[in-house]
Enzyme design. Structure first.
Site, PDB file in Angstrom:
ATOM      1  N   GLN A   1      -5.023  -5.458   6.644  1.00  0.00           N
ATOM      2  CA  GLN A   1      -6.052  -6.331   6.078  1.00  0.00           C
ATOM      3  C   GLN A   1      -6.144  -7.658   6.821  1.00  0.00           C
ATOM      4  O   GLN A   1      -7.232  -8.205   7.006  1.00  0.00           O
ATOM      5  CB  GLN A   1      -5.762  -6.605   4.597  1.00  0.00           C
ATOM      6  CG  GLN A   1      -5.893  -5.385   3.703  1.00  0.00           C
ATOM      7  CD  GLN A   1      -7.320  -4.849   3.625  1.00  0.00           C
ATOM      8  OE1 GLN A   1      -8.288  -5.583   3.773  1.00  0.00           O
ATOM      9  NE2 GLN A   1      -7.449  -3.559   3.407  1.00  0.00           N
TER      10      GLN A   1
ATOM     11  N   LYS B   1     -10.630  -1.414  10.080  1.00  0.00           N
ATOM     12  CA  LYS B   1     -10.619  -2.603   9.218  1.00  0.00           C
ATOM     13  C   LYS B   1     -11.023  -3.848  10.011  1.00  0.00           C
ATOM     14  O   LYS B   1     -11.111  -4.939   9.472  1.00  0.00           O
ATOM     15  CB  LYS B   1      -9.223  -2.839   8.642  1.00  0.00           C
ATOM     16  CG  LYS B   1      -8.601  -1.615   8.003  1.00  0.00           C
ATOM     17  CD  LYS B   1      -8.712  -1.636   6.520  1.00  0.00           C
ATOM     18  CE  LYS B   1      -7.791  -0.581   5.924  1.00  0.00           C
ATOM     19  NZ  LYS B   1      -8.275  -0.084   4.651  1.00  0.00           N
TER      20      LYS B   1
ATOM     21  N   CYS C   1      -4.715   2.614  -3.697  1.00  0.00           N
ATOM     22  CA  CYS C   1      -3.467   3.063  -3.048  1.00  0.00           C
ATOM     23  C   CYS C   1      -2.341   2.061  -3.276  1.00  0.00           C
ATOM     24  O   CYS C   1      -1.483   1.876  -2.395  1.00  0.00           O
ATOM     25  CB  CYS C   1      -3.659   3.326  -1.554  1.00  0.00           C
ATOM     26  SG  CYS C   1      -4.831   4.636  -1.223  1.00  0.00           S
TER      27      CYS C   1
ATOM     28  N   ASP D   1       2.618  -5.131   8.098  1.00  0.00           N
ATOM     29  CA  ASP D   1       1.400  -4.352   7.877  1.00  0.00           C
ATOM     30  C   ASP D   1       0.229  -5.331   7.925  1.00  0.00           C
ATOM     31  O   ASP D   1      -0.026  -6.076   6.976  1.00  0.00           O
ATOM     32  CB  ASP D   1       1.489  -3.642   6.522  1.00  0.00           C
ATOM     33  CG  ASP D   1       0.179  -2.951   6.136  1.00  0.00           C
ATOM     34  OD1 ASP D   1      -0.822  -3.125   6.851  1.00  0.00           O
ATOM     35  OD2 ASP D   1       0.173  -2.256   5.098  1.00  0.00           O
TER      36      ASP D   1
ATOM     37  N   HIS E   1       0.873  -1.181   0.000  1.00  0.00           N
ATOM     38  CA  HIS E   1       0.000   0.000   0.000  1.00  0.00           C
ATOM     39  C   HIS E   1       0.910   1.231   0.000  1.00  0.00           C
ATOM     40  O   HIS E   1       2.021   1.184   0.527  1.00  0.00           O
ATOM     41  CB  HIS E   1      -0.822  -0.058   1.294  1.00  0.00           C
ATOM     42  CG  HIS E   1      -1.903   0.952   1.409  1.00  0.00           C
ATOM     43  ND1 HIS E   1      -1.686   2.238   1.854  1.00  0.00           N
ATOM     44  CD2 HIS E   1      -3.234   0.870   1.162  1.00  0.00           C
ATOM     45  CE1 HIS E   1      -2.843   2.890   1.876  1.00  0.00           C
ATOM     46  NE2 HIS E   1      -3.793   2.080   1.461  1.00  0.00           N
TER      47      HIS E   1
HETATM   48  N1  PMP Z   1      -2.001  -1.083   4.431  1.00  0.00           N
HETATM   49  C1  PMP Z   1      -2.962  -1.807   3.873  1.00  0.00           C
HETATM   50  C2  PMP Z   1      -2.662  -3.188   3.404  1.00  0.00           C
HETATM   51  C3  PMP Z   1      -4.239  -1.288   3.737  1.00  0.00           C
HETATM   52  O1  PMP Z   1      -5.209  -2.014   3.182  1.00  0.00           O
HETATM   53  C4  PMP Z   1      -4.499   0.037   4.201  1.00  0.00           C
HETATM   54  C5  PMP Z   1      -5.859   0.665   4.039  1.00  0.00           C
HETATM   55  N2  PMP Z   1      -6.457   0.458   2.796  1.00  0.00           N
HETATM   56  C6  PMP Z   1      -3.459   0.754   4.798  1.00  0.00           C
HETATM   57  C7  PMP Z   1      -2.223   0.157   4.898  1.00  0.00           C
HETATM   58  C8  PMP Z   1      -3.667   2.127   5.342  1.00  0.00           C
HETATM   59  O2  PMP Z   1      -4.591   2.070   6.393  1.00  0.00           O
HETATM   60  P1  PMP Z   1      -5.223   3.382   7.023  1.00  0.00           P
HETATM   61  O3  PMP Z   1      -5.749   4.202   5.872  1.00  0.00           O
HETATM   62  O4  PMP Z   1      -6.294   2.884   7.920  1.00  0.00           O
HETATM   63  O5  PMP Z   1      -4.125   4.100   7.739  1.00  0.00           O
END
Ligand code: PMP
Length: 414
Positions: free
Chosen positions: A211, A234, A372, A208, A131
């Site tokens: 998910q 999430k 993203c 990370d 991401h």
């Molecule tokens: N890493 C992953 C794998 C994600 O799916 C996301 C959110 N789509 C993020 C990081 C960022 O999370 P947040 O916007 O809640 O900070």
């Protein structure tokens, strides 16, 4: 899909679960809502919503500094949530659980703070499926400190090339920052194996778990992870809250990246002495209600059981994969052998945004765009995908509704 466990997971009563989510029971554009945008954010069960209104109605006060009863109750509720997160992640102590605004802030915090301990030429290894929040902070650190960013490739199924990952590791690698489950492909990385390989060259590892945390057990001690980040929203909790787990030995060495109230023991104009963990990294008034909501969300997830949640989602994912494959012109992006809860796809030459717009008119909420993860889109030669993503309240009937809406999109746009 998730590895099978020795004992079969209990079967969930999904109708009863759906009844716990007030938002699901509405019509959009005159059609029953089918919410399939769960990788972006999950809906909240009533217990999570009520935990926050309960706090605001009875206990609202600032934490840690008050002697009055409301402040004590607020502090107790906030710290009880920390203890729940500690147990959920199987961390050794509460002080290793730092509350953040979310995954993004957690990664940025490590980049800013642990990054201070790194030097020019030190290498940071990520993967091609990260991401943006696990790419940009390392680019910013590279600018600031002269560290070098390396990227491990992925194959045509969207799986990490583990041999290439291993070849990129060297004694120069100081940090590996890697996603447990990709948000745009669904791929689940062999995280324990990657951590062991990184440790073999002396690198620390950030996982990370944005998910993965809602359907895979993330046991920080079993994995021997150095840092783990996740977002409350999430995992059925409120937005604006997240967790950064760090091993005490690392957090103790790291400088705070923000100064302010609560993170100090004493302040004079000449010198400040920082507070102990976890407060050293929690400057200012935090999102107290959000943290309490996260605690309630963890209770809720544990009451269903991660194994049972994963088993249900895997069933719907298998069904969805089969059904989508039958739609003419549909190409699934992300076909890893080990994946969960994400169905990313393109539909002929139709732009995903147009697909998403037609689906919305049919009541089906999906996400379209690069999610993203622009490097993933580049890797697969597409500007964007349409993504349906699952949570525990989704059913095979939701997949059927998705397919009917996709046929409509082909009819209207094809
Ligand atoms: N890493 C992953 C794998 C994600 O799916 C996301 C959110 N789509 C993020 C990081 C960022 O999370 P947040 O916007 O809640 O900070």
């Amino acid at each position: 899909m998730s590895a099978t466990t020795a004992t079969p997971a209990k079967r969930l009563d999904v109708d009863a679960i759906r009844a716990e989510f007030p938002i699901l029971h509405q019509q959009v554009h005159g059609k029953p809502l089918v919410y399939l945008d769960n990788a972006a954010t999950k809906q909240k069960p009533r217990s999570v919503i009520e935990s926050q209104s309960h706090y605001y109605e009875r206990d609202n006060a600032n934490i840690h500094r008050g002697v009055h009863l409301l402040s004590c109750r607020a502090t107790d509720a906030y710290e009880a949530a920390r203890a729940r997160v500690r147990k959920f992640l199987n961390a050794a102590e509460d002080a290793e659980i730092l509350f953040t605004r979310g995954t993004t802030e957690g990664i940025n915090r490590v980049a800013r703070s642990y990054g201070e301990l790194l030097s020019a030429g030190d290498e940071i290894l990520i993967s091609h499926m990260e991401h943006h929040s696990n790419i940009v902070p390392w680019q910013m650190l590279a600018k600031r400190k002269g560290t070098v960013l390396k990227v491990a490739p992925i194959d045509d199924a969207g799986q990490l090339d583990v041999a290439a990952f291993e070849r990129l590791l060297s004694p120069k690698t100081k940090l590996v920052s890697i996603v447990h489950q990709s948000n745009s492909l669904g791929t689940i990385n062999p995280i324990a194996e990657l951590i062991a390989k990184a440790h073999a060259v002396g690198a620390v590892v950030l996982v990370d778990a944005a998910q993965s945390c809602s359907h895979l057990k993330v046991d920080v001690r079993a994995l021997d992870a150095d840092f783990v980040v996740l977002s409350s929203h999430k995992i059925y909790g409120p937005t604006g809250v997240g967790v950064l787990y760090g091993k005490r030995a690392l957090l103790d060495r790291m400088p705070p990246d923000e100064g302010g109230g609560d993170m100090i023991l004493s302040v004079t104009f000449e010198k400040t002495i920082y507070n102990k963990l976890p407060h050293k990294f929690e400057a200012g008034t935090p999102n107290i209600a959000g943290v309490i909501g996260l605690g309630a969300a963890i209770d809720w997830v544990e009451s269903k059981g991660l194994d049972a949640i994963a088993a249900h989602e895997d069933d719907v994912l298998r069904y969805g994969t089969q059904k989508l494959t039958e739609i003419p012109g549909l190409r699934i992006i992300g076909t890893a052998a080990h994946k969960a809860s994400v169905l990313s796809f393109t539909l002929g030459d139709i732009h995903p945004h147009d697909v998403g717009t037609v689906l919305d008119m049919e009541g089906v909420a999906i996400r379209t765009g690069h999610h993203c993860t622009q490097p993933v889109m580049d890797r697969f030669g597409v500007p964007a995908t349409a993504r349906a993503s699952l949570a525990v309240y989704n059913t095979r009937a939701d997949v059927d509704a998705l397919c009917v809406a996709l046929h409509k999109a082909i009819e209207v746009l094809g």
